[in-house]
Scaffold this active site. Structure first.
Site, PDB file in Angstrom:
ATOM      1  N   GLY A   1     -39.742   4.700  35.022  1.00  0.00           N
ATOM      2  CA  GLY A   1     -38.416   5.073  35.343  1.00  0.00           C
ATOM      3  C   GLY A   1     -38.238   4.868  33.763  1.00  0.00           C
ATOM      4  O   GLY A   1     -37.549   4.262  32.902  1.00  0.00           O
TER       5      GLY A   1
ATOM      6  N   ARG B   1     -57.744   1.309  40.534  1.00  0.00           N
ATOM      7  CA  ARG B   1     -58.331   1.963  41.087  1.00  0.00           C
ATOM      8  C   ARG B   1     -58.912   2.184  40.792  1.00  0.00           C
ATOM      9  O   ARG B   1     -60.641   2.953  40.734  1.00  0.00           O
ATOM     10  CB  ARG B   1     -57.714   3.434  41.695  1.00  0.00           C
ATOM     11  CG  ARG B   1     -56.200   3.112  42.310  1.00  0.00           C
ATOM     12  CD  ARG B   1     -55.798   3.940  43.052  1.00  0.00           C
ATOM     13  NE  ARG B   1     -55.633   5.077  41.889  1.00  0.00           N
ATOM     14  CZ  ARG B   1     -54.292   5.047  41.325  1.00  0.00           C
ATOM     15  NH1 ARG B   1     -53.079   4.200  41.800  1.00  0.00           N
ATOM     16  NH2 ARG B   1     -54.134   5.744  40.401  1.00  0.00           N
TER      17      ARG B   1
ATOM     18  N   ARG C   1     -34.909   5.006  33.603  1.00  0.00           N
ATOM     19  CA  ARG C   1     -33.743   3.875  33.324  1.00  0.00           C
ATOM     20  C   ARG C   1     -34.091   2.213  32.656  1.00  0.00           C
ATOM     21  O   ARG C   1     -33.351   1.715  32.490  1.00  0.00           O
ATOM     22  CB  ARG C   1     -32.181   3.891  34.599  1.00  0.00           C
ATOM     23  CG  ARG C   1     -31.677   2.893  34.827  1.00  0.00           C
ATOM     24  CD  ARG C   1     -30.609   2.658  36.056  1.00  0.00           C
ATOM     25  NE  ARG C   1     -30.061   4.004  36.305  1.00  0.00           N
ATOM     26  CZ  ARG C   1     -29.194   4.251  37.393  1.00  0.00           C
ATOM     27  NH1 ARG C   1     -29.659   3.002  38.300  1.00  0.00           N
ATOM     28  NH2 ARG C   1     -28.674   5.059  37.386  1.00  0.00           N
ATOM     29  N   THR C   2     -34.980   2.026  34.097  1.00  0.00           N
ATOM     30  CA  THR C   2     -35.494   1.062  33.454  1.00  0.00           C
ATOM     31  C   THR C   2     -36.058   0.839  31.742  1.00  0.00           C
ATOM     32  O   THR C   2     -36.162   0.204  31.484  1.00  0.00           O
ATOM     33  CB  THR C   2     -36.743   0.529  34.077  1.00  0.00           C
ATOM     34  OG1 THR C   2     -36.275   1.122  36.039  1.00  0.00           O
ATOM     35  CG2 THR C   2     -37.469  -0.655  34.188  1.00  0.00           C
TER      36      THR C   2
ATOM     37  N   GLU D   1     -65.054 -23.396  26.967  1.00  0.00           N
ATOM     38  CA  GLU D   1     -65.730 -24.578  26.386  1.00  0.00           C
ATOM     39  C   GLU D   1     -66.804 -24.598  27.088  1.00  0.00           C
ATOM     40  O   GLU D   1     -68.276 -25.113  27.715  1.00  0.00           O
ATOM     41  CB  GLU D   1     -65.404 -25.480  25.873  1.00  0.00           C
ATOM     42  CG  GLU D   1     -64.155 -25.003  24.398  1.00  0.00           C
ATOM     43  CD  GLU D   1     -62.801 -24.818  25.223  1.00  0.00           C
ATOM     44  OE1 GLU D   1     -61.822 -24.762  23.808  1.00  0.00           O
ATOM     45  OE2 GLU D   1     -62.844 -23.754  26.319  1.00  0.00           O
TER      46      GLU D   1
ATOM     47  N   CYS E   1     -58.526 -27.560  24.788  1.00  0.00           N
ATOM     48  CA  CYS E   1     -57.113 -28.306  25.351  1.00  0.00           C
ATOM     49  C   CYS E   1     -57.560 -29.574  25.153  1.00  0.00           C
ATOM     50  O   CYS E   1     -58.739 -30.183  24.780  1.00  0.00           O
ATOM     51  CB  CYS E   1     -56.722 -28.075  26.806  1.00  0.00           C
ATOM     52  SG  CYS E   1     -58.442 -27.842  27.484  1.00  0.00           S
TER      53      CYS E   1
ATOM     54  N   ASP F   1     -41.412   8.111  43.989  1.00  0.00           N
ATOM     55  CA  ASP F   1     -43.001   8.712  43.514  1.00  0.00           C
ATOM     56  C   ASP F   1     -43.638   7.820  44.689  1.00  0.00           C
ATOM     57  O   ASP F   1     -45.112   7.990  44.142  1.00  0.00           O
ATOM     58  CB  ASP F   1     -43.129   7.569  42.427  1.00  0.00           C
ATOM     59  CG  ASP F   1     -43.042   8.348  41.381  1.00  0.00           C
ATOM     60  OD1 ASP F   1     -42.473   9.634  41.089  1.00  0.00           O
ATOM     61  OD2 ASP F   1     -43.257   8.150  39.695  1.00  0.00           O
TER      62      ASP F   1
END
Length: 370
Positions: free
Chosen positions: A305, A215, A307-308, A60, A83, A208
């Site tokens: 991953g 990039r 599992r993640t 703003e 705000c 990995d």
């Protein structure tokens, strides 16, 4: 009487402006503000701005500065309620009053308890006409990370998976395997630039050896915070993540210190390279998300991953799935994906399919009850 089509048009412009710095404004949301004036020759934009990189100055105040005297009697289109509290900068609601705008149009009211409704009151008490909820659904989508953090004390979580035609995410013992083509990888790079933090498990970090940075030329500085779930602090000091930690921040999420000399040595070695070690239950996604939220992280991209991915899915803490499917098959030595196009968890709604070269991108979103 306000012209709804005109309001929609200029709010759409404000949302487009807001998107420019998404993921680059720290703990503050990326807000767009457009100042519109009509002197009888049709409405036209006299000032336009987005929250600055790092979070300040706000949209703003920048848009008002560009508009100058033309802001008096004009309409301000703002994607989030201005705000009303004194932080490191004066309230934007006060700035709009001082500039003499006649009307303020807002997409989304701010759930921050320091603001929520107070910004609207300041404007209305000054005699400014205030309209809210214009393109609110699109505004909520643009501000999804910030709103999730303020309402639920956690980041908005996107799970990204690249899956082969036969449902694999890699080949055992071969580290990173290219499953998708250039167009899909470019898409992910742009996504990284718009995300506050990116997360992988230690298995992916070791197998990995990714860098997890953006990039795209010119956007390298927009690389997200990199987070690794690493209970025993097994991240190699020679890894790309550890070696670049002083350039782009890295957090290793470990459990309680086990008191051993070996653990202490691993921790010190990583810290010497600039890796921050955070003690948090690494197998409790909710704890980790809460810790990230306290740091101002509003959006989290899970990239690596099986599992993640499964941990966050099981905990019901994934908000969006981006499923990239490549045309190749990886065979019996492949690592199975926790999901594919034919096996999406209950609660997710398919939003769209996008073609990226030879690859498909399916987007799914979890339907949460407000």
């Amino acid at each position: 009487m306000a012209d709804r089509a005109e309001d929609d048009r200029f709010m759409a412009e404000a949302l487009t402006v807001a998107h420019r710095n998404r993921g680059a404004t720290g703990s503050n949301p990326s807000v767009g503000c457009v100042i519109v004036r009509d002197d009888g020759d049709g409405p036209h934009i006299v000032g336009s701005a987005v929250t600055a990189v790092g979070g300040r100055p706000h949209a703003e105040t920048q848009a008002l500065a560009l508009a100058g005297d033309a802001a008096r009697g004009a309409t301000a289109y703002v994607t989030l309620e201005p705000c009303s509290h004194h932080g490191k900068t004066p309230p934007c609601a006060d700035a709009l009053v001082a500039a003499g705008v006649a009307r303020v149009v807002i997409a989304v009211t701010d759930p921050d308890e320091r603001v929520s409704g107070r910004g609207l009151d300041i404007l209305r008490d000054a005699g400014i006409v205030v309209d809210t909820g214009v393109l609110e659904e699109k505004g909520e989508r643009e501000l999804e990370g910030y709103l999730m953090r303020k309402r639920n004390n956690r980041p908005y979580v996107t799970l990204k998976l690249a899956v082969s035609a036969d449902g694999m995410i890699g080949i055992k013992g071969q580290g990173q395997i290219r499953i998708t083509g250039t167009a899909a990888r470019d898409y992910v790079q742009r996504l990284r630039a718009e995300t506050d933090a990116i997360l992988v498990g230690i298995g992916t970090a070791i197998a990995d050896n990714p860098e997890l940075t953006c990039r795209i030329p010119g956007l390298e500085a927009r690389s997200p915070l990199r987070v690794v779930i690493d209970g025993e602090l097994d991240m190699p000091t020679t890894s790309k993540l550890a070696q670049t930690a002083r350039l782009v921040p890295v957090i290793a999420v470990s459990g309680r210190e086990d008191g051993s000399d070996a653990y202490a040595a691993r921790r010190q070695a990583l810290q010497d390279l600039g890796v921050e070690v955070v003690l948090c239950n690494p197998i409790e996604p909710a704890d980790l998300l809460g810790a990230l939220a306290t740091r101002g992280v509003s959006s989290l991209l899970i990239e690596g991953g099986a599992r993640t991915a499964q941990q966050f899915l099981n905990a019901g803490l994934v908000d969006r799935i981006l499923l990239f499917t490549g045309p190749a098959t990886l065979g019996e030595e492949g690592v199975p994906s926790p999901l594919d196009r034919h096996l999406i968890p209950v609660g997710f709604t398919h939003r769209q399919t996008t073609t990226l070269g030879d690859d498909l991108l399916d987007t799914y979103e979890y339907e949460r009850i407000p």
